[in-house]
Design a protein around this motif. Structure first.
Motif, mmCIF file in Angstrom:
data_model
loop_
_atom_site.group_PDB
_atom_site.id
_atom_site.type_symbol
_atom_site.label_atom_id
_atom_site.label_comp_id
_atom_site.label_asym_id
_atom_site.label_seq_id
_atom_site.Cartn_x
_atom_site.Cartn_y
_atom_site.Cartn_z
ATOM 1 N N LEU A 80 0.808 -1.217 0.000
ATOM 2 C CA LEU A 80 0.000 0.000 0.000
ATOM 3 C C LEU A 80 0.838 1.262 0.000
ATOM 4 C CD1 LEU A 80 -2.655 -1.103 2.633
ATOM 5 C CD2 LEU A 80 -2.807 -1.244 0.146
ATOM 6 N N GLY A 81 2.053 1.171 0.481
ATOM 7 C CA GLY A 81 2.923 2.335 0.563
ATOM 8 C C GLY A 81 4.350 1.890 0.772
ATOM 9 N N GLU A 82 5.182 2.841 1.143
ATOM 10 C CA GLU A 82 6.606 2.560 1.349
ATOM 11 C C GLU A 82 6.819 1.484 2.403
ATOM 12 O OE1 GLU A 82 10.608 2.839 0.664
ATOM 13 O OE2 GLU A 82 9.044 3.914 -0.434
ATOM 14 N N SER A 83 6.029 1.530 3.487
ATOM 15 C CA SER A 83 6.213 0.548 4.554
ATOM 16 C C SER A 83 4.889 -0.063 5.020
ATOM 17 C CB SER A 83 6.931 1.199 5.739
ATOM 18 O OG SER A 83 6.168 2.286 6.218
ATOM 19 N N ASP A 84 3.829 0.053 4.199
ATOM 20 C CA ASP A 84 2.521 -0.484 4.554
ATOM 21 C C ASP A 84 2.137 -1.612 3.602
ATOM 22 O OD1 ASP A 84 1.998 1.331 6.679
ATOM 23 O OD2 ASP A 84 1.515 2.872 5.206
ATOM 24 N N TYR A 85 1.613 -2.695 4.187
ATOM 25 C CA TYR A 85 1.225 -3.871 3.416
ATOM 26 C C TYR A 85 -0.141 -4.328 3.883
ATOM 27 C CZ TYR A 85 6.236 -3.874 2.588
ATOM 28 O OH TYR A 85 7.512 -3.503 2.255
ATOM 29 N N ARG A 86 -0.784 -5.155 3.061
ATOM 30 C CA ARG A 86 -2.089 -5.713 3.426
ATOM 31 C C ARG A 86 -2.194 -7.138 2.881
ATOM 32 N NH1 ARG A 86 -7.273 -2.411 2.148
ATOM 33 N NH2 ARG A 86 -6.850 -1.615 4.210
ATOM 34 N N ILE A 87 -2.664 -8.011 3.738
ATOM 35 C CA ILE A 87 -3.025 -9.366 3.321
ATOM 36 C C ILE A 87 -4.541 -9.403 3.280
ATOM 37 C CG2 ILE A 87 -2.985 -11.808 3.921
ATOM 38 C CD1 ILE A 87 -0.368 -11.256 5.438
ATOM 39 N N SER A 88 -5.103 -9.753 2.131
ATOM 40 C CA SER A 88 -6.555 -9.885 1.990
ATOM 41 C C SER A 88 -6.862 -11.349 1.712
ATOM 42 C CB SER A 88 -7.081 -9.026 0.846
ATOM 43 O OG SER A 88 -6.835 -7.664 1.100
ATOM 44 N N ASP A 97 -3.796 -5.530 8.051
ATOM 45 C CA ASP A 97 -2.887 -4.438 7.717
ATOM 46 C C ASP A 97 -1.581 -4.597 8.483
ATOM 47 O OD1 ASP A 97 -4.637 -3.183 5.923
ATOM 48 O OD2 ASP A 97 -5.698 -2.217 7.586
ATOM 49 N N LEU A 98 -0.479 -4.465 7.760
ATOM 50 C CA LEU A 98 0.850 -4.620 8.325
ATOM 51 C C LEU A 98 1.652 -3.353 8.082
ATOM 52 C CD1 LEU A 98 1.511 -8.097 6.702
ATOM 53 C CD2 LEU A 98 0.758 -7.704 9.030
ATOM 54 N N VAL A 99 2.580 -3.065 8.970
ATOM 55 C CA VAL A 99 3.456 -1.912 8.804
ATOM 56 C C VAL A 99 4.872 -2.331 9.203
ATOM 57 C CG1 VAL A 99 3.013 -0.978 11.118
ATOM 58 C CG2 VAL A 99 3.770 0.532 9.309
ATOM 59 N N ARG A 100 5.816 -1.837 8.448
ATOM 60 C CA ARG A 100 7.219 -2.091 8.769
ATOM 61 C C ARG A 100 7.763 -0.842 9.434
ATOM 62 N NH1 ARG A 100 12.000 -4.561 5.057
ATOM 63 N NH2 ARG A 100 13.450 -4.710 6.761
ATOM 64 N N GLN A 101 8.155 -0.980 10.703
ATOM 65 C CA GLN A 101 8.676 0.142 11.477
ATOM 66 C C GLN A 101 10.104 -0.186 11.891
ATOM 67 O OE1 GLN A 101 5.816 0.580 14.649
ATOM 68 N NE2 GLN A 101 4.532 1.912 13.405
ATOM 69 N N ILE A 102 11.037 0.418 11.205
ATOM 70 C CA ILE A 102 12.441 0.190 11.513
ATOM 71 C C ILE A 102 12.842 1.137 12.639
ATOM 72 C CG2 ILE A 102 14.786 0.255 10.600
ATOM 73 C CD1 ILE A 102 13.592 -0.369 7.863
ATOM 74 N N PRO A 103 13.448 0.617 13.708
ATOM 75 C CA PRO A 103 13.882 1.493 14.803
ATOM 76 C C PRO A 103 14.907 2.512 14.320
ATOM 77 C CG PRO A 103 13.993 -0.825 15.438
ATOM 78 C CD PRO A 103 13.698 -0.781 13.977
ATOM 79 N N GLU A 104 14.935 3.653 14.990
ATOM 80 C CA GLU A 104 15.828 4.750 14.591
ATOM 81 C C GLU A 104 17.291 4.320 14.538
ATOM 82 O OE1 GLU A 104 15.578 7.951 13.488
ATOM 83 O OE2 GLU A 104 13.448 7.518 13.321
ATOM 84 N N GLN A 105 17.729 3.481 15.496
ATOM 85 C CA GLN A 105 19.132 3.097 15.522
ATOM 86 C C GLN A 105 19.500 2.180 14.368
ATOM 87 O OE1 GLN A 105 16.968 2.431 18.007
ATOM 88 N NE2 GLN A 105 17.152 0.348 18.733
ATOM 89 N N LEU A 106 18.513 1.596 13.679
ATOM 90 C CA LEU A 106 18.805 0.728 12.545
ATOM 91 C C LEU A 106 18.647 1.431 11.201
ATOM 92 C CD1 LEU A 106 17.139 -2.599 13.702
ATOM 93 C CD2 LEU A 106 19.533 -1.921 13.860
#
Length: 154
Positions: A43-51, A120-129
């Motif tokens: 759906l976006g840069e870091s957003d995904y969806r499984i339907s 709905d899924l989101v990829r959240q990379i921590p700031e230190q990574l």
């Protein structure tokens, strides 16, 4: 069924053991069931969806669980008693689907809409990574003082 030999990849990589095991698991699971059908969307840069098509299942019949980067979606529907089907073409059997989630991917939520379960899924990379720029500074030469030169001048 085609078999893939990943051994040349193993010889040229170091520290990618998890990637190699994921590739192996994909090739081993070639005979996985195809019910229920599903789509995976970006759906976006870091957003995904499984339907997933779950027609006939109520919210109470479905279960979602995340454990150690594995999303498990299962459904168990109780057949109504006393129904005498002449033809039963609508599949309502129990199922369990597993999705391997990448590191730092989290489930934001799930909703059941028009016979489709949307996760709905989101990829959240921590700031230190996250990649960061390192500023380059020029080295400034330090002024050297000769010991005793000031005292001798006086």
């Amino acid at each position: 069924m085609r078999g893939f030999d990943f051994s040349p990849l193993y010889r040229s990589t170091v520290g990618f053991d998890q990637l190699q095991s994921l590739l192996d698991s994909v090739t081993r699971e070639a005979g996985t069931p195809t019910y229920p059908p599903y789509n995976i969307e970006r759906l976006g840069e870091s957003d995904y969806r499984i339907s997933m098509a779950v027609a006939g299942f109520a919210e109470s019949d479905l279960s979602l669980e995340v454990k150690q980067n594995v999303l498990t979606i299962s459904g168990k529907r109780n057949e109504p008693e006393g129904v005498n089907y002449l033809y039963q073409g609508i599949a309502g059997r129990s199922f369990e689907r597993r999705f391997q989630l990448a590191d730092h991917v989290e489930v934001k939520g799930a909703k059941l809409e028009n016979g489709l379960l949307h996760v709905d899924l989101v990829r959240q990379i921590p700031e230190q990574l996250k990649p960061r720029q390192i500023p380059i500074t020029a080295a400034t030469p330090k002024a050297k003082a000769i010991e005793g030169s000031l005292a001798a001048a006086e």
